[in-house]
Scaffold this active site. Structure first.
Site, PDB file in Angstrom:
ATOM      1  N   TYR A  16      -4.515   6.760   6.217  1.00  0.00           N
ATOM      2  CA  TYR A  16      -4.038   5.705   5.318  1.00  0.00           C
ATOM      3  C   TYR A  16      -2.605   5.308   5.642  1.00  0.00           C
ATOM      4  CZ  TYR A  16      -2.716   3.397   0.937  1.00  0.00           C
ATOM      5  OH  TYR A  16      -2.254   2.512   0.007  1.00  0.00           O
ATOM      6  N   PRO A  46       3.275  -4.106  -2.225  1.00  0.00           N
ATOM      7  CA  PRO A  46       3.212  -4.446  -3.648  1.00  0.00           C
ATOM      8  C   PRO A  46       3.717  -3.342  -4.571  1.00  0.00           C
ATOM      9  CG  PRO A  46       1.041  -3.884  -2.846  1.00  0.00           C
ATOM     10  CD  PRO A  46       1.954  -3.890  -1.653  1.00  0.00           C
ATOM     11  N   GLY A  47       3.885  -2.145  -4.045  1.00  0.00           N
ATOM     12  CA  GLY A  47       4.288  -1.022  -4.884  1.00  0.00           C
ATOM     13  C   GLY A  47       3.075  -0.241  -5.337  1.00  0.00           C
TER      14      GLY A  47
END
Length: 144
Positions: A16, A46-47
């Site tokens: 990931y 995006p957080g």
């Protein structure tokens, strides 16, 4: 998302996290490839937004997901995570004239302050790339 940057990476997420870093490097490379066409290419972080993936981490439990990631994700879900509208606002900013010709950068919806950004200087800088390390930049560190 949380795949790159921050205080550190967690175990069991190498695929990931490396894919997130690859997207950022692709962004920078592609931006250079299409620069002559006037096309801007940027990546958005995006957080820590609450998603189905975070639900899957919690459902997997600490034995499968790993204790650290499980606890971080559980805390994130309980707090509600980052609001998705932060990323939406960043997208709107990138689509506006305010972003001018900014290209080849990774921008954080939560952390990056873009008002008044000197875009020409930023395009020549390691700022907003993976070469940024703890406030220092590979290309800009003073020697001696």
């Amino acid at each position: 998302g949380g795949g790159i940057g921050g205080a550190g990476v967690v175990a069991r997420w190498s695929g990931y996290t490396s894919s997130k870093a690859a997207v950022v490097q692709l962004t920078e490379s592609l931006a250079r490839e299409v620069a002559d066409e006037g096309i801007q290419v940027n990546a958005i972080a995006p957080g820590a937004v609450v998603t189905e993936m975070t639900a899957a981490v919690v459902a997997a439990g600490p034995e499968i997901a790993g204790k650290v990631l499980y606890e971080q994700t559980l805390k994130q879900r309980q707090s509600g995570g980052e609001p998705p509208d932060l990323a939406a606002k960043l997208v709107v900013w990138l689509a506006s004239e305010a972003s001018d010709v900014l290209t080849g950068k990774m921008l954080s919806a939560k952390w990056d302050k873009l008002e008044g950004l000197d875009i020409a200087a930023t395009n020549k800088s390691s700022r907003y790339t993976l070469r940024r390390i703890d406030g220092e930049f590979f290309d800009e560190v003073r020697k001696g």
